[in-house]
Design a protein around this motif. Sequence first.
Motif, short mmCIF file in Angstrom:
data_model
loop_
_atom_site.label_atom_id
_atom_site.label_comp_id
_atom_site.label_asym_id
_atom_site.label_seq_id
_atom_site.Cartn_x
_atom_site.Cartn_y
_atom_site.Cartn_z
N GLY A 288 76.97 -21.01 15.53
CA GLY A 288 77.61 -19.73 15.79
C GLY A 288 77.48 -18.80 14.60
N MET A 289 77.64 -19.34 13.38
CA MET A 289 77.51 -18.53 12.16
C MET A 289 76.11 -17.97 12.04
N VAL A 290 75.11 -18.84 12.23
CA VAL A 290 73.72 -18.38 12.17
C VAL A 290 73.51 -17.31 13.23
N GLY A 291 74.09 -17.57 14.42
CA GLY A 291 73.97 -16.62 15.53
C GLY A 291 74.53 -15.25 15.19
N LEU A 292 75.63 -15.22 14.44
CA LEU A 292 76.22 -13.93 14.08
C LEU A 292 75.22 -13.08 13.30
#
Length: 331
Positions: A288-292
């Motif tokens: 999710g962090m990478v996705g942000l």
Amino acid sequence: MDRLAIVVPCYNEEEVLKLASKALRDVLEDLVQKGKVAEDSFILFVNDGSRDRTWELIEEEHAAYPVRVQGVKLAGNVGHQFALTAGLVTAKDMSDVTISIDADLQDDVDVIEEMVDKFHAGNDIVYGVRKERRTDTFFKRTSAQAFYKLMHLMGVKTVYNHADFRLMSRRAVEEFSKYKETNLFLRGMMPLIGYRTDSVYYDRKERAAGESKYPLKKMLALAFNGISSFSVKPISLILSLGLFVIFISVIMLIYALFSYFSGHVVAGWTSLIVSVWFLGGLQLLAIGMVGLYIGKIYMEVKQRPRYNIEKILSGEELPSGQDGSTRGEDR
Ligand code: UDP
Ligand code: MG
């Protein structure tokens, strides 16, 4: 007087083309008579790589009505949204105001006059909105409704029950043409432009002739494109899910320790189950962090205009076209 261009994307529409041309010419004639649009207002048919006689028919109509009927031939089939964009961008240099409408006459041509009136009343975009979907099948109706709900949930601003039947002033199309993105979802982009807008309401009719060029597969693709082009919410959902799973892992830790101390467990289960939950949550969180960041990169690469200045009050002369006065003085 404002020159009106009616932009009509056409893909394999030989069955309705002449009907559409006649209906739209009648509307234009009437508007010209009433002095609401300029004498040289016209229809711009955009042939979207049709494989039937659509282009020949457009040529025939142009030969018969050289002023009223104009045409653009795209080199291949690019799909409704691109075809419409090509038409609007071409029309903006030849007109003061555009109206986009499908070739199949499902949208009511009789509200075009009302659209023009609302344009004269100072609106830059006038949306054609369907009153109800009586003529649609139950499936099309419910699927469409679910689509609008989902879009709303994902934070995409759209006008409910509005498709691509809309009036746009020249400056609105000009602003729109600054959006360089290739994943087009016009309905989602128009509300980003700003300016004063209004709506007209009509009953959507059956197709005048021919078949729908939007089978379920294309409809789903459009819906998915709409969401993925305007929202990075699906990514932040992953992040929330990761946090949620980590929260569960804490509960599992308490539960597993409790079981361990009450002595009901097989050796090794406690450490295993706690690690499974915790690692699962951690991985989701990391994705999710990478996705942000990917979401941010996605928004950056679109290079959308960040604002649209409508007017500036200052003592200095502005170069023409920047002070919102491009629409002629006679209105
Ligand atoms: N259209 C197009 N290119 C395509 C598919 C459709 O220009 O690849 C045009 C089509 O000719 C029509 C409009 O887009 O004028 C809307 O298509 P249709 O009426 O078939 O869609 P529906 O009303 O069934 O959703
Ligand atoms: Mg249709």
